[in-house]
Design a protein around this motif. Structure first.
Motif, PDB file in Angstrom:
ATOM      1  N   TYR A 153       0.831  -1.197   0.000  1.00 26.82           N
ATOM      2  CA  TYR A 153       0.000   0.000   0.000  1.00 26.82           C
ATOM      3  C   TYR A 153       0.871   1.255   0.000  1.00 26.82           C
ATOM      4  O   TYR A 153       1.988   1.256   0.528  1.00 26.82           O
ATOM      5  CB  TYR A 153      -0.932   0.027   1.215  1.00 26.82           C
ATOM      6  CG  TYR A 153      -1.882  -1.137   1.264  1.00 26.82           C
ATOM      7  CD1 TYR A 153      -3.074  -1.102   0.558  1.00 26.82           C
ATOM      8  CD2 TYR A 153      -1.580  -2.280   2.003  1.00 26.82           C
ATOM      9  CE1 TYR A 153      -3.950  -2.177   0.585  1.00 26.82           C
ATOM     10  CE2 TYR A 153      -2.449  -3.359   2.040  1.00 26.82           C
ATOM     11  CZ  TYR A 153      -3.629  -3.289   1.327  1.00 26.82           C
ATOM     12  OH  TYR A 153      -4.487  -4.363   1.353  1.00 26.82           O
ATOM     13  N   ARG A 154       0.292   2.289  -0.586  1.00 24.72           N
ATOM     14  CA  ARG A 154       1.007   3.553  -0.647  1.00 24.72           C
ATOM     15  C   ARG A 154       0.840   4.308   0.666  1.00 24.72           C
ATOM     16  O   ARG A 154      -0.190   4.179   1.339  1.00 24.72           O
ATOM     17  CB  ARG A 154       0.464   4.393  -1.810  1.00 24.72           C
ATOM     18  CG  ARG A 154       0.624   3.725  -3.156  1.00 24.72           C
ATOM     19  CD  ARG A 154      -0.152   4.456  -4.224  1.00 24.72           C
ATOM     20  NE  ARG A 154       0.314   5.806  -4.403  1.00 24.72           N
ATOM     21  CZ  ARG A 154      -0.276   6.703  -5.184  1.00 24.72           C
ATOM     22  NH1 ARG A 154      -1.385   6.358  -5.841  1.00 24.72           N
ATOM     23  NH2 ARG A 154       0.211   7.920  -5.303  1.00 24.72           N
ATOM     24  N   PRO A 155       1.817   5.114   1.036  1.00 25.84           N
ATOM     25  CA  PRO A 155       1.704   5.877   2.284  1.00 25.84           C
ATOM     26  C   PRO A 155       0.517   6.834   2.247  1.00 25.84           C
ATOM     27  O   PRO A 155       0.118   7.328   1.191  1.00 25.84           O
ATOM     28  CB  PRO A 155       3.038   6.635   2.348  1.00 25.84           C
ATOM     29  CG  PRO A 155       3.962   5.863   1.473  1.00 25.84           C
ATOM     30  CD  PRO A 155       3.121   5.274   0.384  1.00 25.84           C
ATOM     31  N   LEU A 156      -0.031   7.109   3.411  1.00 28.01           N
ATOM     32  CA  LEU A 156      -1.199   7.970   3.506  1.00 28.01           C
ATOM     33  C   LEU A 156      -0.895   9.382   3.028  1.00 28.01           C
ATOM     34  O   LEU A 156      -1.721  10.015   2.350  1.00 28.01           O
ATOM     35  CB  LEU A 156      -1.705   7.987   4.955  1.00 28.01           C
ATOM     36  CG  LEU A 156      -2.962   8.820   5.222  1.00 28.01           C
ATOM     37  CD1 LEU A 156      -4.123   8.299   4.382  1.00 28.01           C
ATOM     38  CD2 LEU A 156      -3.311   8.783   6.697  1.00 28.01           C
ATOM     39  N   ASP A 157       0.270   9.895   3.355  1.00 32.35           N
ATOM     40  CA  ASP A 157       0.622  11.252   2.920  1.00 32.35           C
ATOM     41  C   ASP A 157       0.692  11.343   1.404  1.00 32.35           C
ATOM     42  O   ASP A 157       0.273  12.342   0.802  1.00 32.35           O
ATOM     43  CB  ASP A 157       1.963  11.654   3.537  1.00 32.35           C
ATOM     44  CG  ASP A 157       1.878  11.779   5.050  1.00 32.35           C
ATOM     45  OD1 ASP A 157       0.747  11.970   5.550  1.00 32.35           O
ATOM     46  OD2 ASP A 157       2.916  11.668   5.722  1.00 32.35           O
ATOM     47  N   GLU A 158       1.205  10.296   0.784  1.00 37.94           N
ATOM     48  CA  GLU A 158       1.280  10.300  -0.681  1.00 37.94           C
ATOM     49  C   GLU A 158      -0.109  10.251  -1.307  1.00 37.94           C
ATOM     50  O   GLU A 158      -0.375  10.929  -2.313  1.00 37.94           O
ATOM     51  CB  GLU A 158       2.108   9.093  -1.143  1.00 37.94           C
ATOM     52  CG  GLU A 158       2.316   9.040  -2.652  1.00 37.94           C
ATOM     53  CD  GLU A 158       3.154   7.853  -3.066  1.00 37.94           C
ATOM     54  OE1 GLU A 158       3.208   7.560  -4.271  1.00 37.94           O
ATOM     55  OE2 GLU A 158       3.754   7.221  -2.169  1.00 37.94           O
ATOM     56  N   LEU A 159      -1.016   9.459  -0.718  1.00 39.63           N
ATOM     57  CA  LEU A 159      -2.380   9.408  -1.234  1.00 39.63           C
ATOM     58  C   LEU A 159      -3.077  10.751  -1.091  1.00 39.63           C
ATOM     59  O   LEU A 159      -3.785  11.202  -2.000  1.00 39.63           O
ATOM     60  CB  LEU A 159      -3.176   8.331  -0.482  1.00 39.63           C
ATOM     61  CG  LEU A 159      -2.794   6.873  -0.768  1.00 39.63           C
ATOM     62  CD1 LEU A 159      -3.581   5.949   0.149  1.00 39.63           C
ATOM     63  CD2 LEU A 159      -3.075   6.515  -2.225  1.00 39.63           C
ATOM     64  N   LYS A 160      -2.893  11.423   0.048  1.00 39.24           N
ATOM     65  CA  LYS A 160      -3.507  12.731   0.234  1.00 39.24           C
ATOM     66  C   LYS A 160      -2.986  13.739  -0.775  1.00 39.24           C
ATOM     67  O   LYS A 160      -3.740  14.569  -1.303  1.00 39.24           O
ATOM     68  CB  LYS A 160      -3.245  13.221   1.661  1.00 39.24           C
ATOM     69  CG  LYS A 160      -3.985  12.443   2.740  1.00 39.24           C
ATOM     70  CD  LYS A 160      -3.680  13.019   4.115  1.00 39.24           C
ATOM     71  CE  LYS A 160      -4.451  12.265   5.196  1.00 39.24           C
ATOM     72  NZ  LYS A 160      -4.170  12.815   6.557  1.00 39.24           N
ATOM     73  N   ARG A 161      -1.719  13.677  -1.054  1.00 41.56           N
ATOM     74  CA  ARG A 161      -1.128  14.607  -2.011  1.00 41.56           C
ATOM     75  C   ARG A 161      -1.692  14.384  -3.417  1.00 41.56           C
ATOM     76  O   ARG A 161      -2.009  15.334  -4.143  1.00 41.56           O
ATOM     77  CB  ARG A 161       0.396  14.459  -2.015  1.00 41.56           C
ATOM     78  CG  ARG A 161       1.100  15.463  -2.917  1.00 41.56           C
ATOM     79  CD  ARG A 161       2.603  15.365  -2.772  1.00 41.56           C
ATOM     80  NE  ARG A 161       3.111  14.049  -3.146  1.00 41.56           N
ATOM     81  CZ  ARG A 161       3.526  13.133  -2.276  1.00 41.56           C
ATOM     82  NH1 ARG A 161       3.490  13.374  -0.975  1.00 41.56           N
ATOM     83  NH2 ARG A 161       3.978  11.964  -2.683  1.00 41.56           N
ATOM     84  N   ASP A 162      -1.845  13.105  -3.801  1.00 37.96           N
ATOM     85  CA  ASP A 162      -2.371  12.812  -5.138  1.00 37.96           C
ATOM     86  C   ASP A 162      -3.847  13.207  -5.261  1.00 37.96           C
ATOM     87  O   ASP A 162      -4.278  13.717  -6.306  1.00 37.96           O
ATOM     88  CB  ASP A 162      -2.218  11.314  -5.440  1.00 37.96           C
ATOM     89  CG  ASP A 162      -0.755  10.915  -5.586  1.00 37.96           C
ATOM     90  OD1 ASP A 162       0.087  11.820  -5.750  1.00 37.96           O
ATOM     91  OD2 ASP A 162      -0.467   9.701  -5.522  1.00 37.96           O
ATOM     92  N   LEU A 166      -6.096  16.103  -7.846  1.00 33.32           N
ATOM     93  CA  LEU A 166      -7.182  15.755  -8.761  1.00 33.32           C
ATOM     94  C   LEU A 166      -8.216  16.873  -8.799  1.00 33.32           C
ATOM     95  O   LEU A 166      -8.543  17.464  -7.774  1.00 33.32           O
ATOM     96  CB  LEU A 166      -7.865  14.449  -8.317  1.00 33.32           C
ATOM     97  CG  LEU A 166      -7.012  13.181  -8.419  1.00 33.32           C
ATOM     98  CD1 LEU A 166      -7.809  12.006  -7.878  1.00 33.32           C
ATOM     99  CD2 LEU A 166      -6.620  12.900  -9.858  1.00 33.32           C
ATOM    100  N   ASP A 167      -8.745  17.104  -9.974  1.00 35.78           N
ATOM    101  CA  ASP A 167      -9.800  18.103 -10.136  1.00 35.78           C
ATOM    102  C   ASP A 167     -11.126  17.371 -10.288  1.00 35.78           C
ATOM    103  O   ASP A 167     -11.598  17.093 -11.391  1.00 35.78           O
ATOM    104  CB  ASP A 167      -9.515  18.973 -11.360  1.00 35.78           C
ATOM    105  CG  ASP A 167     -10.521  20.108 -11.501  1.00 35.78           C
ATOM    106  OD1 ASP A 167     -11.232  20.365 -10.515  1.00 35.78           O
ATOM    107  OD2 ASP A 167     -10.596  20.710 -12.588  1.00 35.78           O
ATOM    108  N   LEU A 168     -11.720  17.015  -9.157  1.00 36.66           N
ATOM    109  CA  LEU A 168     -12.965  16.255  -9.168  1.00 36.66           C
ATOM    110  C   LEU A 168     -14.135  17.194  -9.429  1.00 36.66           C
ATOM    111  O   LEU A 168     -14.359  18.148  -8.675  1.00 36.66           O
ATOM    112  CB  LEU A 168     -13.152  15.532  -7.831  1.00 36.66           C
ATOM    113  CG  LEU A 168     -12.058  14.515  -7.479  1.00 36.66           C
ATOM    114  CD1 LEU A 168     -12.337  13.909  -6.117  1.00 36.66           C
ATOM    115  CD2 LEU A 168     -11.979  13.431  -8.536  1.00 36.66           C
ATOM    116  N   LEU A 169     -14.892  16.934 -10.499  1.00 37.71           N
ATOM    117  CA  LEU A 169     -16.014  17.773 -10.888  1.00 37.71           C
ATOM    118  C   LEU A 169     -17.247  16.909 -11.084  1.00 37.71           C
ATOM    119  O   LEU A 169     -17.242  15.979 -11.897  1.00 37.71           O
ATOM    120  CB  LEU A 169     -15.686  18.525 -12.186  1.00 37.71           C
ATOM    121  CG  LEU A 169     -16.805  19.394 -12.760  1.00 37.71           C
ATOM    122  CD1 LEU A 169     -17.167  20.501 -11.774  1.00 37.71           C
ATOM    123  CD2 LEU A 169     -16.419  19.960 -14.111  1.00 37.71           C
TER     124      LEU A 169
END
Length: 455
Positions: A153-162, A166-169
């Motif tokens: 799994y990817r680190p939580l900080d990295e997931l938050k940064r990604d 994102l431009d969620l619309l």
């Protein structure tokens, strides 16, 4: 003098006997001995709860509790205990005294305070240290398992940064339709992309509001342009979108008729087109005419029945014939139902307007003039039960205007006799399996009803 001496001697004898009796009882039941508490204090009691202070050594000392417990002969109790004689059992009972209870409670509290001086952190550290010393292998296994899970799994900080990048619309249906129309109008859009856009629009326009919004955006004109396209796939998809948009939507029906959609659809039907295109175009025409006398009047005035008759004659498989006959049956039934409802005493203004509009649709005369009284019976020649059923229903609906021609049509009379015998045998088969009012029985009833009208 002699009498007084005798009385005194009698009294002395009685006193001696009483003392002997007390001595025998005490000697028999043993003595109740009270021993000193560790602090040297003694207590006392009265009446049923009595305290007897007797110093004895080498006796069994009972430790009283908060509840009464029975004393056995030869047992001693600590000073301050409460002792009573149970009048029901005749036995002595003892429990801890109030002073002892207070002393015990205070001593117990002090012991707990001493025990609670150990902090939770110290206890956790001691338990952890013990576990590490007793099970070093498990410690290594847990470390390896943690590393293995972390690697997947990817680190939580990295997931938050990604996620922040994102431009969620979230688009509304209106925004989606506007975007789709812009893409459809783009010169860079390919045919495949436009087909995909039309498919998405067909899904959206099933909602009444979306279909009306699409018209206000100019989407109706784009659909009509798709009908005039040389690509049969665009024609088919455009007709599908148009039929879905006008279905049970009077606002869109009016705009479609005013935009010339009906003429465009009839033109496509009158030209040489693949079967798949004509099926979707017939779907759009039926949706545009259903429950809409204004559109039906325009349909008749633009030669719609003539176009359908030519299409009926050219269709050999019966698929288009069935759709056409069903469309005609719906139009006849609608007008008949409106006229029957007009017999009600209480009518609203909208219903009166609809009756007036349907009165302007001269459908029966057009059907008779365009030869539909002899065209519809041809559908009975089909081998499909569904096609025959729809033909019989249409023939019954057209009977008031076509009855004379029915009686002169020998092929129609022969078809009805043949079909009646055929379906009566099928009804017998249905009854054997327990279906008394099955599908074939319904067809037999339609045949009987038509034969009755032709007599």
């Amino acid at each position: 003098m002699q009498l007084m001496t005798s009385c005194a001697a009698g009294a002395a004898l009685l006193l001696l006997l009483h003392c002997c009796q007390i001595a025998s009882i005490v000697g028999h039941e043993s003595a109740l001995t009270v021993v000193k508490n560790p602090d040297g204090r003694e207590g006392g009691g009265a009446d049923e709860e009595t305290e007897v202070a007797v110093d004895e050594e080498d006796l069994e000392v009972v430790q009283p509790t908060e509840d009464w417990q029975t004393l056995k002969p030869g047992q001693a109790v600590p000073a301050g205990s409460h002792v009573r004689l149970n009048l029901q059992t005749g036995q002595r009972e003892v429990r801890i005294g109030k002073e002892q209870l207070k002393y015990w409670t205070q001593e117990h509290r002090e012991t707990e305070e001493i025990q609670s001086t150990i902090s939770p952190d110290d206890l956790k550290w001691a338990m952890k240290k013990m576990k590490e010393e007793l099970n070093p292998v498990r410690k290594e296994t847990d470390r390896q398992l943690t590393d293995s899970v972390a690697s997947k799994y990817r680190p939580l900080d990295e997931l938050k940064r990604d996620l922040a990048q994102l431009d969620l619309l979230v688009e509304t249906d209106v925004q989606i339709m506007k975007r789709l129309l812009d893409q459809f109008n783009s010169s860079n859009s390919t045919t495949e992309q436009r087909l995909s856009i039309l498919l998405e629009l067909e899904y959206l326009v099933h909602q009444v509001d979306n279909a009306q919004t699409l018209c206000s955006m100019g989407g109706l004109q784009l659909i009509l342009e798709g009908l005039n396209s040389t690509d049969i796939r665009l024609q088919e998809s455009s007709a599908f979108v148009l039929g879905s948009a006008v279905s049970s939507n009077p606002v869109v029906q009016v705009k479609a008729v005013e935009s010339g959609a009906l003429q465009t659809l009839l033109t496509v039907l009158a030209t040489a087109q693949p079967l798949r295109v004509k099926k979707k175009v017939l779907f759009a025409v039926a949706a545009l005419l259903r429950n809409f006398p204004y559109s039906q009047r325009h349909f008749l005035s633009h030669g719609g029945l003539q176009v359908l008759s030519e299409l009926f004659k050219a269709d050999g498989g019966g698929v288009l014939r069935t759709r056409i006959v069903t469309m005609l049956y719906d139009m006849i039934s609608e007008k008949e139902l409106i006229s029957q409802a007009g017999l009600d005493l209480v009518l609203d203004a909208s219903h009166e307007e609809r009756v007036h509009q349907y009165s302007q649709v001269s459908l029966q005369g057009e059907l008779l003039e365009k030869g539909w009284c002899s065209l519809v019976p041809q559908l009975l020649e089909s081998t499909e039960h569904d096609y025959r059923e729809k033909a019989l229903r249409a023939l019954l609906a057209m009977a008031p205007m076509c009855l004379d021609q029915y009686r002169l049509d020998s092929s129609l009379l022969g078809s009805l006799l043949s079909l009646r015998d055929q379906y009566q045998e099928m009804v017998q088969s249905e009854m054997i399996v327990g279906e008394e009012n099955g599908y074939f029985a319904e067809i037999v009833e339609l045949i009987h009803a038509l034969q009755f009208k032709m007599k």
